[in-house]
Design a protein around this motif. Sequence first.
Motif, PDB file in Angstrom:
ATOM      1  N   VAL A 212      36.791  26.352  52.849  1.00 45.31           N
ATOM      2  CA  VAL A 212      35.363  26.144  53.119  1.00 45.31           C
ATOM      3  C   VAL A 212      34.574  27.398  52.758  1.00 45.31           C
ATOM      4  CG1 VAL A 212      33.665  25.794  54.962  1.00 45.31           C
ATOM      5  CG2 VAL A 212      35.737  24.394  54.891  1.00 45.31           C
ATOM      6  N   ALA A 213      35.082  28.562  53.140  1.00 42.55           N
ATOM      7  CA  ALA A 213      34.381  29.821  52.842  1.00 42.55           C
ATOM      8  C   ALA A 213      34.196  30.005  51.341  1.00 42.55           C
ATOM      9  CB  ALA A 213      35.145  31.004  53.434  1.00 42.55           C
ATOM     10  N   ARG A 214      35.213  29.664  50.557  1.00 41.89           N
ATOM     11  CA  ARG A 214      35.103  29.802  49.099  1.00 41.89           C
ATOM     12  C   ARG A 214      34.153  28.768  48.505  1.00 41.89           C
ATOM     13  NH1 ARG A 214      40.408  30.935  50.116  1.00 41.89           N
ATOM     14  NH2 ARG A 214      41.186  28.904  49.472  1.00 41.89           N
ATOM     15  N   ALA A 215      34.010  27.611  49.169  1.00 44.89           N
ATOM     16  CA  ALA A 215      33.112  26.564  48.671  1.00 44.89           C
ATOM     17  C   ALA A 215      31.645  26.854  48.991  1.00 44.89           C
ATOM     18  CB  ALA A 215      33.506  25.214  49.257  1.00 44.89           C
ATOM     19  N   LEU A 216      31.408  27.665  50.031  1.00 46.09           N
ATOM     20  CA  LEU A 216      30.035  27.986  50.411  1.00 46.09           C
ATOM     21  C   LEU A 216      29.429  28.949  49.393  1.00 46.09           C
ATOM     22  CD1 LEU A 216      30.470  28.400  54.264  1.00 46.09           C
ATOM     23  CD2 LEU A 216      29.316  26.543  53.061  1.00 46.09           C
ATOM     24  N   PRO A 217      28.098  29.002  49.313  1.00 43.73           N
ATOM     25  CA  PRO A 217      27.452  29.882  48.335  1.00 43.73           C
ATOM     26  C   PRO A 217      27.825  31.342  48.564  1.00 43.73           C
ATOM     27  CG  PRO A 217      25.849  28.434  49.385  1.00 43.73           C
ATOM     28  CD  PRO A 217      27.143  28.258  50.111  1.00 43.73           C
ATOM     29  N   ALA A 218      28.157  32.046  47.483  1.00 46.65           N
ATOM     30  CA  ALA A 218      28.435  33.477  47.570  1.00 46.65           C
ATOM     31  C   ALA A 218      27.119  34.222  47.746  1.00 46.65           C
ATOM     32  CB  ALA A 218      29.145  33.942  46.307  1.00 46.65           C
ATOM     33  N   ALA A 219      27.184  35.370  48.373  1.00 41.54           N
ATOM     34  CA  ALA A 219      25.962  36.144  48.640  1.00 41.54           C
ATOM     35  C   ALA A 219      25.295  36.618  47.365  1.00 41.54           C
ATOM     36  CB  ALA A 219      26.296  37.341  49.531  1.00 41.54           C
ATOM     37  N   GLY A 220      26.043  36.821  46.307  1.00 39.26           N
ATOM     38  CA  GLY A 220      25.464  37.310  45.059  1.00 39.26           C
ATOM     39  C   GLY A 220      25.199  38.795  45.142  1.00 39.26           C
ATOM     40  N   ASP A 221      24.490  39.323  44.161  1.00 40.22           N
ATOM     41  CA  ASP A 221      24.236  40.764  44.132  1.00 40.22           C
ATOM     42  C   ASP A 221      22.806  41.123  44.528  1.00 40.22           C
ATOM     43  OD1 ASP A 221      22.994  39.724  41.946  1.00 40.22           O
ATOM     44  OD2 ASP A 221      24.091  40.912  40.462  1.00 40.22           O
ATOM     45  N   ARG A 222      22.090  40.169  45.074  1.00 37.85           N
ATOM     46  CA  ARG A 222      20.720  40.438  45.515  1.00 37.85           C
ATOM     47  C   ARG A 222      20.752  41.248  46.798  1.00 37.85           C
ATOM     48  NH1 ARG A 222      17.330  35.104  45.649  1.00 37.85           N
ATOM     49  NH2 ARG A 222      15.733  36.641  46.008  1.00 37.85           N
ATOM     50  N   PRO A 223      19.765  42.117  47.003  1.00 34.34           N
ATOM     51  CA  PRO A 223      19.736  42.869  48.265  1.00 34.34           C
ATOM     52  C   PRO A 223      19.569  41.917  49.446  1.00 34.34           C
ATOM     53  CG  PRO A 223      17.761  43.288  46.948  1.00 34.34           C
ATOM     54  CD  PRO A 223      18.659  42.418  46.135  1.00 34.34           C
ATOM     55  N   ARG A 224      20.096  42.346  50.587  1.00 34.91           N
ATOM     56  CA  ARG A 224      20.023  41.513  51.792  1.00 34.91           C
ATOM     57  C   ARG A 224      18.560  41.346  52.209  1.00 34.91           C
ATOM     58  NH1 ARG A 224      23.538  40.257  56.167  1.00 34.91           N
ATOM     59  NH2 ARG A 224      22.360  40.015  58.076  1.00 34.91           N
ATOM     60  N   HIS A 225      18.150  40.120  52.412  1.00 29.76           N
ATOM     61  CA  HIS A 225      16.798  39.840  52.878  1.00 29.76           C
ATOM     62  C   HIS A 225      16.822  38.550  53.683  1.00 29.76           C
ATOM     63  CE1 HIS A 225      17.238  37.525  49.198  1.00 29.76           C
ATOM     64  NE2 HIS A 225      16.246  36.775  49.570  1.00 29.76           N
ATOM     65  N   ASP A 226      15.860  38.425  54.562  1.00 31.72           N
ATOM     66  CA  ASP A 226      15.749  37.232  55.403  1.00 31.72           C
ATOM     67  C   ASP A 226      14.741  36.269  54.797  1.00 31.72           C
ATOM     68  OD1 ASP A 226      17.341  38.506  57.191  1.00 31.72           O
ATOM     69  OD2 ASP A 226      15.936  38.469  58.840  1.00 31.72           O
ATOM     70  N   VAL A 227      15.092  34.993  54.792  1.00 32.78           N
ATOM     71  CA  VAL A 227      14.147  33.957  54.395  1.00 32.78           C
ATOM     72  C   VAL A 227      14.240  32.866  55.449  1.00 32.78           C
ATOM     73  CG1 VAL A 227      13.551  32.227  52.662  1.00 32.78           C
ATOM     74  CG2 VAL A 227      14.373  34.468  51.940  1.00 32.78           C
TER      75      VAL A 227
END
Length: 197
Positions: free
Chosen positions: A147-162
């Motif tokens: 499941v963890a591998r199927a979820l979206p990866a964080a990517g290389d964007r800086p951490r931010h809240d939306v």
Amino acid sequence: LTLAALPDLRASSAGTVVTVSSVGGRIPAPHLLPYVAAKFAAAGFSQGLRAELAGTGVSVTTVLPGLMRTGSHTAARFHGRPAAEYAWFAAAASMPLLSMDAERAARAIVRAAERRRPELLLTPAAKVGVRLQGLAPATTARLLGIVARALPAAGDRPRHDVQGARAAEQSSLPAWVTALGDRAGTRFAEPRPHTGP
């Protein structure tokens, strides 16, 4: 608060303490490590308290809900790839077998407290998950890894809240997928996703 109330509860030899933790307090849900750590602590506190209060007349009920349909997907904060994180969470928090109507859950919690039950699991998915974790923890860990591998990866964007309502604007998730969750959000006054500029 519970510790502050304990002397009065012990003196009365009655009462019930209800701790609402989460199924995340029994199963380590991927992408939610800080949440899981807090919920494991809450569940452990509640279960330990029940053992310590045995024979005093004070009952302790630990509640382990799965996802609740409250509209929380619009108020939740998402990081990494917010639109992708929103899509999986909003869909899961709106699906009938994965999530539960909050008012129905509240009634079940009150009944469990009245009956002095030690534990209450809410949602079919939570019940299955906890049983699987208890019977086959290694298998459950492998499934959670998938499941963890199927979820979206964080990517290389800086951490931010939306906020979820904003992430919904960026998501291609069809509105019908979150219809039950959105209706619950209206009932419970959660912020609604914007649909225009």
